[in-house]
Design an enzyme around this catalytic site. Structure first.
Site, PDB file in Angstrom:
ATOM      1  N   HIS A   1     -46.364  -1.682 -22.137  1.00 32.63           N
ATOM      2  CA  HIS A   1     -44.803  -1.539 -21.925  1.00 32.63           C
ATOM      3  C   HIS A   1     -44.583  -2.071 -20.335  1.00 32.63           C
ATOM      4  CE1 HIS A   1     -41.262   0.829 -20.667  1.00 32.63           C
ATOM      5  NE2 HIS A   1     -40.624  -0.464 -21.199  1.00 32.63           N
TER       6      HIS A   1
ATOM      7  N   HIS B   1     -37.327  -5.396 -13.428  1.00 31.68           N
ATOM      8  CA  HIS B   1     -36.324  -4.706 -14.337  1.00 31.68           C
ATOM      9  C   HIS B   1     -35.325  -3.938 -13.311  1.00 31.68           C
ATOM     10  CE1 HIS B   1     -39.448  -1.367 -15.045  1.00 31.68           C
ATOM     11  NE2 HIS B   1     -39.137  -1.373 -14.012  1.00 31.68           N
TER      12      HIS B   1
END
Length: 326
Positions: free
Chosen positions: A62, A108
């Protein structure tokens, strides 16, 4: 008596056939001209060579780019870098992209972190993976990339894949979307040297400037359960999916990455990856309980993609091996 040209021209067919034979025997796509042989070990196991991609479970990192050895780096999701993740058994790398200063980066920015975690350019990331692929010619590696800004697939993404040298290795399916039962075996992909699979959550359907044949629409081919989970029991349901295929024709991904909210008293939500509990989260018992919870939605099948934070902690690789029958 034949002239020199006539003598050479008379064996022209043999020369051409000789070059074709050499091309088949050597891997010229990487530029390394390494001798090739048919795959007998695929992704580290002989038993996987005859297994279809759509019937295989893969350890999935991830936000693979968001690594740091510093436990105080709250925005991180991994403690080791991408080459180490690959050496540890990760065969799927997930990452979130954003444009920054005119270049596509993996980073992100959301309620999940304080500000920005910049993992560098997409090009640099892909080059590192290409180096690993060149050194490991009997491995199938996949990317699951998010494209939240709907950046052009043919105009921005494909040139980056081209420059990194990934495009010649990218698998192009015979149909889009393709049913999970229609995927080739790992050995077929490796022998064809088409051993990189690219999924994109947004834009691969043509909505981001057009279609690129090897960039595949993720949710038309993979369903996943709720992302950014905060419940350590990981309750499962089909959360993100798109047609036209039936649910049963999709592969599936479990989001087994636990998060916690660091804002107290319901004053807001800022989620960070729960490193403290990662040994329990990444334990065999926790992963297999999550798998069992999702099995009713997948006709009892194991997940294709087991997505984890902190791959260096716990039993992720051992759990995926067990799901593959080892």
């Amino acid at each position: 008596m034949k002239t020199s040209w006539e003598a050479w021209n008379g064996c022209g067919v043999e020369v051409v056939l000789g070059f074709l034979w050499l091309a088949a025997m050597f891997d010229v796509s990487s530029g390394l001209y390494l001798p090739r042989r048919r795959a007998t070990i695929c992704n580290g196991r002989s038993e996987l060579c005859g297994r279809s991609y759509g019937s295989t479970s893969f350890l999935t990192s991830h936000n693979a780019f968001a690594w740091s050895p510093n436990p105080l780096a709250l925005a991180r999701t991994q403690a080791v870098d991408v080459p180490v993740q690959l050496r540890m058994g990760a065969r799927v790398l997930q990452a979130q992209s954003h444009m920054k200063d005119g270049r596509l980066h993996f980073c992100h920015t959301s309620k999940h972190i304080f500000g920005l975690f910049d993992g560098g350019s997409v090009l640099d990331f892909l080059r590192k993976v290409k180096t690993w692929l060149d050194a490991n010619p009997y491995e199938v590696v996949s990317f699951i990339f998010t494209n939240p800004e709907n950046v052009s697939i043919p105009g921005v993404w494909k040139p980056i894949f081209d420059e990194a040298g990934i495009t010649p290795l990218a698998y192009v399916p015979p149909a889009r979307p393709m049913k999970r039962t229609d995927w080739p075996t790992l050995s077929e992909m490796i022998d064809a040297n088409k051993r990189v699979v690219v999924f994109m959550d947004k834009g691969a359907d043509g909505s981001a400037g057009g279609v690129v044949d090897f960039v595949l629409p993720q949710f038309q081919m993979i369903w996943e359960d709720p992302f950014s989970p905060t419940d350590p029991n990981f309750p499962c349901r089909i959360h993100r999916i798109e047609g036209p295929l039936e649910d049963n024709d999709h592969m599936h991904l479990i989001n087994h990455n636990l998060n916690r909210n660091i804002i107290p008293w319901d004053l807001g939500t800022v989620l960070v990856s729960d490193f403290v509990n990662s040994p329990k989260t990444n334990s065999m018992n926790s992963i297999m309980a999550h798998v069992a919870g999702c099995a009713p939605f997948a006709q009892g099948r194991a997940p294709n993609f087991v997505l984890l934070d902190y791959l260096d902690v716990g039993d992720g690789k051992r759990a995926v091996d067990q799901l593959n029958g080892f």
